[in-house]
Each structure stands twice: as structure tokens, then as C-alpha cells.
Design a protein around this motif. Structure first.
Motif, PDB file in Angstrom:
ATOM      1  N   ILE A  97       0.864  -1.186   0.000  1.00  0.00           N
ATOM      2  CA  ILE A  97       0.000   0.000   0.000  1.00  0.00           C
ATOM      3  C   ILE A  97       0.893   1.225   0.000  1.00  0.00           C
ATOM      4  N   LYS A  98       0.648   2.112  -0.943  1.00  0.00           N
ATOM      5  CA  LYS A  98       1.417   3.345  -1.063  1.00  0.00           C
ATOM      6  C   LYS A  98       0.443   4.505  -1.218  1.00  0.00           C
ATOM      7  N   THR A  99       0.973   5.715  -1.107  1.00  0.00           N
ATOM      8  CA  THR A  99       0.157   6.904  -1.343  1.00  0.00           C
ATOM      9  C   THR A  99       0.619   7.602  -2.610  1.00  0.00           C
ATOM     10  N   ARG A 100      -0.257   8.401  -3.149  1.00  0.00           N
ATOM     11  CA  ARG A 100       0.063   9.129  -4.384  1.00  0.00           C
ATOM     12  C   ARG A 100       1.356   9.910  -4.240  1.00  0.00           C
ATOM     13  N   GLY A 101       2.163   9.909  -5.284  1.00  0.00           N
ATOM     14  CA  GLY A 101       3.403  10.657  -5.279  1.00  0.00           C
ATOM     15  C   GLY A 101       4.609   9.844  -4.822  1.00  0.00           C
ATOM     16  N   GLN A 102       4.349   8.765  -4.100  1.00  0.00           N
ATOM     17  CA  GLN A 102       5.466   7.930  -3.658  1.00  0.00           C
ATOM     18  C   GLN A 102       5.997   7.105  -4.816  1.00  0.00           C
ATOM     19  N   GLN A 103       7.103   6.425  -4.567  1.00  0.00           N
ATOM     20  CA  GLN A 103       7.633   5.506  -5.555  1.00  0.00           C
ATOM     21  C   GLN A 103       7.677   4.104  -4.936  1.00  0.00           C
ATOM     22  N   VAL A 104       7.719   3.107  -5.810  1.00  0.00           N
ATOM     23  CA  VAL A 104       7.691   1.731  -5.329  1.00  0.00           C
ATOM     24  C   VAL A 104       8.625   0.866  -6.175  1.00  0.00           C
ATOM     25  N   THR A 105       9.236  -0.117  -5.533  1.00  0.00           N
ATOM     26  CA  THR A 105      10.088  -1.078  -6.238  1.00  0.00           C
ATOM     27  C   THR A 105       9.586  -2.481  -5.969  1.00  0.00           C
ATOM     28  N   CYS A 116       5.062 -10.881 -12.962  1.00  0.00           N
ATOM     29  CA  CYS A 116       6.358 -11.130 -13.563  1.00  0.00           C
ATOM     30  C   CYS A 116       6.318 -12.521 -14.185  1.00  0.00           C
ATOM     31  N   ALA A 117       6.935 -12.672 -15.327  1.00  0.00           N
ATOM     32  CA  ALA A 117       7.001 -13.981 -15.979  1.00  0.00           C
ATOM     33  C   ALA A 117       8.426 -14.229 -16.434  1.00  0.00           C
ATOM     34  N   SER A 118       8.863 -15.473 -16.336  1.00  0.00           N
ATOM     35  CA  SER A 118      10.200 -15.794 -16.819  1.00  0.00           C
ATOM     36  C   SER A 118      10.118 -16.889 -17.872  1.00  0.00           C
ATOM     37  N   GLY A 119      11.128 -16.933 -18.701  1.00  0.00           N
ATOM     38  CA  GLY A 119      11.135 -17.932 -19.753  1.00  0.00           C
ATOM     39  C   GLY A 119      12.515 -18.105 -20.350  1.00  0.00           C
ATOM     40  N   GLN A 120      12.605 -19.113 -21.185  1.00  0.00           N
ATOM     41  CA  GLN A 120      13.818 -19.349 -21.940  1.00  0.00           C
ATOM     42  C   GLN A 120      13.503 -19.203 -23.412  1.00  0.00           C
ATOM     43  N   GLN A 121      14.471 -18.826 -24.198  1.00  0.00           N
ATOM     44  CA  GLN A 121      14.261 -18.670 -25.628  1.00  0.00           C
ATOM     45  C   GLN A 121      13.645 -19.935 -26.202  1.00  0.00           C
ATOM     46  N   GLY A 122      12.559 -19.757 -26.928  1.00  0.00           N
ATOM     47  CA  GLY A 122      11.907 -20.894 -27.560  1.00  0.00           C
ATOM     48  C   GLY A 122      10.955 -21.650 -26.676  1.00  0.00           C
ATOM     49  N   GLU A 123      10.769 -21.191 -25.440  1.00  0.00           N
ATOM     50  CA  GLU A 123       9.845 -21.856 -24.543  1.00  0.00           C
ATOM     51  C   GLU A 123       8.818 -20.864 -24.037  1.00  0.00           C
ATOM     52  N   THR A 124       7.769 -21.381 -23.434  1.00  0.00           N
ATOM     53  CA  THR A 124       6.703 -20.505 -22.971  1.00  0.00           C
ATOM     54  C   THR A 124       7.110 -19.778 -21.700  1.00  0.00           C
ATOM     55  N   GLN A 125       6.308 -18.806 -21.323  1.00  0.00           N
ATOM     56  CA  GLN A 125       6.582 -18.027 -20.129  1.00  0.00           C
ATOM     57  C   GLN A 125       5.794 -18.568 -18.949  1.00  0.00           C
ATOM     58  N   TYR A 126       6.409 -18.477 -17.775  1.00  0.00           N
ATOM     59  CA  TYR A 126       5.763 -18.919 -16.546  1.00  0.00           C
ATOM     60  C   TYR A 126       5.647 -17.733 -15.606  1.00  0.00           C
ATOM     61  N   PHE A 127       4.445 -17.574 -15.046  1.00  0.00           N
ATOM     62  CA  PHE A 127       4.154 -16.387 -14.252  1.00  0.00           C
ATOM     63  C   PHE A 127       4.334 -16.627 -12.762  1.00  0.00           C
ATOM     64  N   GLY A 128       4.674 -15.554 -12.069  1.00  0.00           N
ATOM     65  CA  GLY A 128       4.696 -15.561 -10.619  1.00  0.00           C
ATOM     66  C   GLY A 128       3.324 -15.240 -10.062  1.00  0.00           C
ATOM     67  N   PRO A 129       3.199 -15.205  -8.726  1.00  0.00           N
ATOM     68  CA  PRO A 129       1.898 -14.959  -8.099  1.00  0.00           C
ATOM     69  C   PRO A 129       1.455 -13.505  -8.148  1.00  0.00           C
ATOM     70  N   GLY A 130       2.369 -12.614  -8.449  1.00  0.00           N
ATOM     71  CA  GLY A 130       2.017 -11.202  -8.563  1.00  0.00           C
ATOM     72  C   GLY A 130       2.203 -10.415  -7.282  1.00  0.00           C
ATOM     73  N   THR A 131       2.289  -9.111  -7.448  1.00  0.00           N
ATOM     74  CA  THR A 131       2.304  -8.162  -6.335  1.00  0.00           C
ATOM     75  C   THR A 131       1.082  -7.283  -6.476  1.00  0.00           C
ATOM     76  N   ARG A 132       0.260  -7.269  -5.454  1.00  0.00           N
ATOM     77  CA  ARG A 132      -0.935  -6.422  -5.459  1.00  0.00           C
ATOM     78  C   ARG A 132      -0.564  -5.070  -4.887  1.00  0.00           C
ATOM     79  N   LEU A 133      -0.624  -4.037  -5.706  1.00  0.00           N
ATOM     80  CA  LEU A 133      -0.289  -2.668  -5.295  1.00  0.00           C
ATOM     81  C   LEU A 133      -1.563  -1.849  -5.182  1.00  0.00           C
ATOM     82  N   LEU A 134      -1.718  -1.207  -4.050  1.00  0.00           N
ATOM     83  CA  LEU A 134      -2.846  -0.305  -3.840  1.00  0.00           C
ATOM     84  C   LEU A 134      -2.289   1.088  -3.591  1.00  0.00           C
ATOM     85  N   VAL A 135      -2.713   2.031  -4.393  1.00  0.00           N
ATOM     86  CA  VAL A 135      -2.267   3.420  -4.242  1.00  0.00           C
ATOM     87  C   VAL A 135      -3.435   4.241  -3.691  1.00  0.00           C
ATOM     88  N   LEU A 136      -3.202   4.866  -2.541  1.00  0.00           N
ATOM     89  CA  LEU A 136      -4.258   5.657  -1.897  1.00  0.00           C
ATOM     90  C   LEU A 136      -4.036   7.160  -2.067  1.00  0.00           C
TER      91      LEU A 136
END
Lengths: 112, 111
Positions: free
Chosen positions: B12-20, B91-111
Motif C-alpha cells: 500500500i502506497k500513497t500518491r506521489g510515492q515511488q515503489v520497487t 512477472c514472468a520468466s522464460g527461456q528462448q523458444g519456450e513458454t513463459q511462466y508467471f509468478g503470483p504477482g504483487t498487489r499494489l494499492l495506491v491511496l
């Protein structure tokens, strides 16, 4: 990149076979067809991928006619836990330049 | 093999902030792609990194940036957060010539 068209939603009952068809009229020669499943607030999960004819794995089958302008994902004997959004994508296995183009997907609701 | 991992899972972040946000790909995968998912726009491609180089970029403003490290781990940064940046970041990772596999995600809420 080939665009895909699939039904917005589908309803089914437990134990039934579900077939979701995807249209991709502009599929290119080197494009593969890939299906992902996504549950709410989770990342998409790879289900199956194919190039032509039929592919089967432990969770689904993928049927691709000779002209490859459409494909059908078949889920045998669905259960409540198969309720999810299913995405059909076409592109090279990598996705052109590393990106996958997702459409709106098909929301499958499985009822008891 | 361990799957794609993303941290944090919720933020959870507020407007104007930055996130990594951080993503660790499947071992051996050298490509990492980032996607934003919102109810209105669906899943949209942000950018892709391969061997520490950005190879492709989606149609997002410059406030969205990323990088990849020599161990293939990747970070994405969003500066000057806006309410509309609230989303599930995948985020998804893959190797050349293969399909991509996804992570569970990060849920970001900006207030």
C-alpha cells in the motif's frame, strides 16, 4: 501479432466436459497456440500449447484444425476448482520480442 | 524447480510515492517480463529483460522502469505513483523458444 477472439463467459456443471473455442484468423506460420488459466489475484498458469492437430496433457487437450484459424481447449470432467478465466494466445513460443498479448479471456463458471 | 517468486505480495502506497517490486525467475531462465493487470485494461505488457538488457517495452509512461541483474533477478520501479497505478503486477520468466511462466504477482494499492 495474431488477434484472438473467444467467448466472454461460459457456464458448466461439475463432471461435464468443457470446450472453449478460440478464433485466430490471422495466425502466422511460425505461431504457436497457448492457453493459460488464471484464478483471481493470481498469476496466469500455463495449461497447454500446440502447433497443429491435437495435443494432450494431464489437465487438458488442445484441438487445432488443419487451417489453424481456430483452436479448442477441452477440459474433461470439470470440477468447481476449474472456475477461472482462460486465455488463448497466439505467437511464437516466446511471444514476439518477449511479450505475450492477452485478450479478455473466457470466464468459466462451474456449478455444482 | 522453484517457480517464479515475487516480493512483496501486497503493498500500500500513497500518491506521489515511488515503489520497487522484485522478481526472481525460475532457475536458468534469462528472460523476465513484467505485466500490469487491472479490471479495466486486463493484462498489459510493461517490458521484458534478457541478459540485463531491456529488449522490448510496452506502451507505458516513463514513470515505469525496470532493470535486471546478472543473476537474472529483476526489479521494476514506479515513480510518482498515481491512483490508476493500483493493479496486480505480474512477472514472468522464460527461456528462448519456450513458454513463459508467471509468478503470483504483487498487489499494489495506491491511496
Amino acid at each position: 501479432l495474431a488477434k484472438t477472439t473467444q467467448p466472454i463467459s461460459m457456464d458448466s456443471y461439475e463432471g461435464q466436459e468443457v470446450n472453449i473455442t478460440c478464433s485466430h484468423n490471422n495466425i502466422a506460420t511460425n505461431d504457436y497456440i497457448t492457453w493459460y488459466q488464471q484464478f483471481p489475484s493470481q498469476g496466469p498458469r500455463f495449461i497447454i500449447q500446440g502447433y497443429k492437430t491435437k495435443v494432450t496433457n494431464e489437465v487438458a487437450s488442445l484441438f487445432i484444425p488443419a487451417d489453424r484459424k481456430s483452436s479448442t481447449l477441452s477440459l474433461p470432467r470439470v470440477s468447481l476448482s476449474d472456475t477461472a478465466v482462460y486465455y488463448c494466445l497466439v505467437g511464437d513460443t516466446w511471444g514476439s520480442q518477449g511479450n505475450l498479448i492477452f485478450g479478455k479471456g473466457t470466464k468459466l463458471s462451474v456449478k455444482p | 524447480k522453484a517457480g517464479v517468486t515475487q516480493t512483496p505480495r501486497y503493498l500500500i502506497k500513497t500518491r506521489g510515492q515511488q515503489v520497487t517490486l522484485s522478481c526472481s525467475p525460475i532457475s536458468g531462465h534469462r528472460s523476465v517480463s513484467w505485466y500490469q493487470q487491472t479490471p479495466g485494461q486486463g493484462l498489459q505488457f510493461l517490458f521484458e529483460y534478457f541478459s540485463e538488457t531491456q529488449r522490448n517495452k510496452g506502451n507505458f509512461p516513463g514513470r515505469f522502469s525496470g532493470r535486471q541483474f546478472s543473476n537474472s533477478r529483476s526489479e521494476m520501479n514506479v515513480s510518482t505513483l498515481e491512483l490508476g497505478d493500483s493493479a496486480l503486477y505480474l512477472c514472468a520468466s522464460g527461456q528462448q523458444g519456450e513458454t513463459q511462466y508467471f509468478g503470483p504477482g504483487t498487489r499494489l494499492l495506491v491511496l
